[in-house]
Design a protein around this motif. Sequence first.
Motif, PDB file in Angstrom:
ATOM      1  N   VAL A  55       0.661  -1.232  -0.033  1.00 42.19           N
ATOM      2  CA  VAL A  55       0.000   0.077  -0.021  1.00 42.19           C
ATOM      3  C   VAL A  55       0.901   1.243   0.023  1.00 42.19           C
ATOM      4  O   VAL A  55       1.991   1.200   0.502  1.00 42.19           O
ATOM      5  CB  VAL A  55      -1.136  -0.144   1.245  1.00 42.19           C
ATOM      6  CG1 VAL A  55      -1.960  -1.312   1.119  1.00 42.19           C
ATOM      7  CG2 VAL A  55      -0.158   0.046   2.274  1.00 42.19           C
ATOM      8  N   PRO A  56       0.604   2.594  -0.587  1.00 49.09           N
ATOM      9  CA  PRO A  56       1.235   3.400  -0.838  1.00 49.09           C
ATOM     10  C   PRO A  56       1.592   4.079   0.463  1.00 49.09           C
ATOM     11  O   PRO A  56       2.695   4.793   0.554  1.00 49.09           O
ATOM     12  CB  PRO A  56       0.747   4.303  -2.043  1.00 49.09           C
ATOM     13  CG  PRO A  56      -0.848   3.706  -1.933  1.00 49.09           C
ATOM     14  CD  PRO A  56      -0.749   2.470  -1.467  1.00 49.09           C
ATOM     15  N   SER A  57       0.421   4.319   1.361  1.00 43.41           N
ATOM     16  CA  SER A  57       0.786   5.077   2.478  1.00 43.41           C
ATOM     17  C   SER A  57       0.362   4.015   3.803  1.00 43.41           C
ATOM     18  O   SER A  57      -0.663   4.345   4.157  1.00 43.41           O
ATOM     19  CB  SER A  57      -0.248   6.267   2.540  1.00 43.41           C
ATOM     20  OG  SER A  57       0.010   7.110   1.409  1.00 43.41           O
ATOM     21  N   PRO A  58       1.541   3.209   4.264  1.00 44.50           N
ATOM     22  CA  PRO A  58       1.116   2.530   4.992  1.00 44.50           C
ATOM     23  C   PRO A  58       0.953   3.014   6.596  1.00 44.50           C
ATOM     24  O   PRO A  58       1.625   3.877   6.856  1.00 44.50           O
ATOM     25  CB  PRO A  58       2.206   1.525   5.018  1.00 44.50           C
ATOM     26  CG  PRO A  58       3.632   2.271   4.679  1.00 44.50           C
ATOM     27  CD  PRO A  58       2.834   3.270   3.596  1.00 44.50           C
TER      28      PRO A  58
ATOM     29  N   ASP B 109       5.646  -1.572   9.990  1.00 44.66           N
ATOM     30  CA  ASP B 109       6.413  -2.682  10.780  1.00 44.66           C
ATOM     31  C   ASP B 109       6.374  -3.951  10.195  1.00 44.66           C
ATOM     32  O   ASP B 109       7.283  -4.856  10.026  1.00 44.66           O
ATOM     33  CB  ASP B 109       5.945  -2.708  11.997  1.00 44.66           C
ATOM     34  CG  ASP B 109       6.391  -1.382  13.026  1.00 44.66           C
ATOM     35  OD1 ASP B 109       7.120  -0.690  12.481  1.00 44.66           O
ATOM     36  OD2 ASP B 109       5.453  -1.166  14.066  1.00 44.66           O
ATOM     37  N   ARG B 110       5.215  -4.367   9.619  1.00 43.04           N
ATOM     38  CA  ARG B 110       4.942  -5.605   8.966  1.00 43.04           C
ATOM     39  C   ARG B 110       5.771  -5.904   7.722  1.00 43.04           C
ATOM     40  O   ARG B 110       6.389  -6.750   7.365  1.00 43.04           O
ATOM     41  CB  ARG B 110       3.517  -5.972   8.841  1.00 43.04           C
ATOM     42  CG  ARG B 110       3.361  -7.574   8.431  1.00 43.04           C
ATOM     43  CD  ARG B 110       2.012  -7.882   8.382  1.00 43.04           C
ATOM     44  NE  ARG B 110       1.809  -9.445   8.115  1.00 43.04           N
ATOM     45  CZ  ARG B 110       0.842  -9.731   7.631  1.00 43.04           C
ATOM     46  NH1 ARG B 110      -0.284  -9.164   7.380  1.00 43.04           N
ATOM     47  NH2 ARG B 110       0.830 -11.160   7.256  1.00 43.04           N
ATOM     48  N   ILE B 111       5.671  -4.642   7.046  1.00 41.43           N
ATOM     49  CA  ILE B 111       6.566  -4.793   5.766  1.00 41.43           C
ATOM     50  C   ILE B 111       8.162  -4.972   6.028  1.00 41.43           C
ATOM     51  O   ILE B 111       8.739  -5.621   5.234  1.00 41.43           O
ATOM     52  CB  ILE B 111       6.301  -3.291   4.887  1.00 41.43           C
ATOM     53  CG1 ILE B 111       5.073  -3.209   4.419  1.00 41.43           C
ATOM     54  CG2 ILE B 111       7.445  -3.383   3.822  1.00 41.43           C
ATOM     55  CD1 ILE B 111       4.562  -2.059   3.827  1.00 41.43           C
TER      56      ILE B 111
ATOM     57  N   LEU C  47      -1.787  -9.396   3.725  1.00 41.24           N
ATOM     58  CA  LEU C  47      -0.724  -8.670   3.509  1.00 41.24           C
ATOM     59  C   LEU C  47      -0.962  -7.055   3.385  1.00 41.24           C
ATOM     60  O   LEU C  47      -1.980  -7.089   2.951  1.00 41.24           O
ATOM     61  CB  LEU C  47       0.189  -9.191   2.382  1.00 41.24           C
ATOM     62  CG  LEU C  47       0.890 -10.563   2.440  1.00 41.24           C
ATOM     63  CD1 LEU C  47       1.251 -10.742   0.988  1.00 41.24           C
ATOM     64  CD2 LEU C  47       2.082 -10.497   3.238  1.00 41.24           C
ATOM     65  N   PRO C  48      -0.201  -6.348   3.670  1.00 41.87           N
ATOM     66  CA  PRO C  48      -0.531  -4.703   3.392  1.00 41.87           C
ATOM     67  C   PRO C  48      -0.468  -4.377   2.160  1.00 41.87           C
ATOM     68  O   PRO C  48       0.463  -3.691   1.554  1.00 41.87           O
ATOM     69  CB  PRO C  48       0.534  -4.213   4.312  1.00 41.87           C
ATOM     70  CG  PRO C  48       1.725  -4.991   4.611  1.00 41.87           C
ATOM     71  CD  PRO C  48       1.129  -6.385   4.315  1.00 41.87           C
ATOM     72  N   VAL C  49      -1.175  -4.918   1.190  1.00 40.65           N
ATOM     73  CA  VAL C  49      -1.125  -4.545  -0.319  1.00 40.65           C
ATOM     74  C   VAL C  49      -2.482  -4.236  -0.716  1.00 40.65           C
ATOM     75  O   VAL C  49      -3.446  -4.347  -0.041  1.00 40.65           O
ATOM     76  CB  VAL C  49      -0.711  -5.830  -1.067  1.00 40.65           C
ATOM     77  CG1 VAL C  49       0.587  -6.420  -0.666  1.00 40.65           C
ATOM     78  CG2 VAL C  49      -1.779  -7.258  -1.132  1.00 40.65           C
ATOM     79  N   PRO C  50      -2.096  -3.384  -1.776  1.00 39.84           N
ATOM     80  CA  PRO C  50      -3.860  -3.024  -2.422  1.00 39.84           C
ATOM     81  C   PRO C  50      -4.576  -4.188  -2.712  1.00 39.84           C
ATOM     82  O   PRO C  50      -4.353  -5.297  -2.782  1.00 39.84           O
ATOM     83  CB  PRO C  50      -3.443  -2.529  -3.672  1.00 39.84           C
ATOM     84  CG  PRO C  50      -2.099  -2.096  -3.468  1.00 39.84           C
ATOM     85  CD  PRO C  50      -1.401  -2.809  -2.738  1.00 39.84           C
ATOM     86  N   GLN C  51      -5.985  -4.002  -2.653  1.00 34.98           N
ATOM     87  CA  GLN C  51      -7.086  -5.242  -2.516  1.00 34.98           C
ATOM     88  C   GLN C  51      -6.908  -5.715  -4.128  1.00 34.98           C
ATOM     89  O   GLN C  51      -7.313  -6.912  -4.231  1.00 34.98           O
ATOM     90  CB  GLN C  51      -8.689  -4.479  -2.399  1.00 34.98           C
ATOM     91  CG  GLN C  51      -8.880  -4.200  -0.848  1.00 34.98           C
ATOM     92  CD  GLN C  51      -8.599  -5.351  -0.029  1.00 34.98           C
ATOM     93  OE1 GLN C  51      -9.106  -6.399  -0.222  1.00 34.98           O
ATOM     94  NE2 GLN C  51      -8.012  -5.163   1.177  1.00 34.98           N
TER      95      GLN C  51
END
Length: 244
Positions: A170-173, A179-181, A238-242
Motif C-alpha cells: 500500500v502506498p501510505s502504510p 512494521d510488518r513490511i 498482507l499490506p497490499v492493495p485489494q
Amino acid sequence: MQTITRRLGLRPAMLALAVGLMPLAACADPGGTTSTTSTSHTTATAGDPDMKDQMATTLEGTSPTIADALRSDTTTITPVATAALSDWQVVDVLPRGGAHPQRWFMGVKDEGREVVVLSGFPQRWAQVADGARVTSADQAEELAGVYADATRDMSRGYARIESVDDMRFVPSPSQAESDRIDALRRERTEIAAANASGDGPWTVRLWTVTDGDLVRHDVEVATDGAITDTTQVVEADLPVPQTV
C-alpha cells in the motif's frame, strides 16, 4: 496455516468432432465446456489476425462473450513459452479498453480450430498437456509457472513474485503496516524464482501473492506434463492493495 491440494492426473485429450451440418461441437464436463472445435480451415500463427478470427469462430457457439472480445481490434493474443507441450500452445488473450477489462489464458490447437479456456479451470490442463514431454528441470520450472498463471481464477488478485521486493505494498502504510513490511523483508528471504528439484518428476517451488495472501506453491511436474499443485498460505492479509 491453510493448505490446499489440487491433484490433476493427465488424461487423453477430449476432442470434439464436428459432424453433419453442425459447424461447432463441444465436449463438456461438470465445470463447463472443456474444448470447442470448428470445421473451418485457415492457416495462422498466434497473434495473427487469422488466428484471432479462427478462435472467435470456434468459440462463438459456446463462449460468445470471449468470441466478441477476440474480434475486437484492440484485443491482443500473446504466445506463452511452453517448450514441453506438443500439439497445444498456450496464449494470453488481453482485450484493451472498456470499463471492465477482462483477460483469459487459453490452450489453442490446430491453428485455432480447437480452443480450451484455461483461466479458472485447472482441471482442463490435462487436455492441453496431452502429448507433452518434460525433459529437464528448466522445462519443469517453465511449465509450473505457466500452469499457475494460466489456470488461476482471474477474478482474484494475483502476482507471481521472486522476492519481497516484487510485492506492491500500500502506498501510505500505517505504522503497524510499515512494521510488518519491514518484518517481511527481514524474514521472508526464502522467496525466490521458480526452482525445480528432482530428476523427473520434479517439484517446483514458486511464490505468489493471491488475494492479498503470500502463497507458497509446491508444483509437482511429471514427465508427461501432469501437474499437482499444493499451495500453502504462509502470510495472510498482507499490506497490499485489494487488487493484488
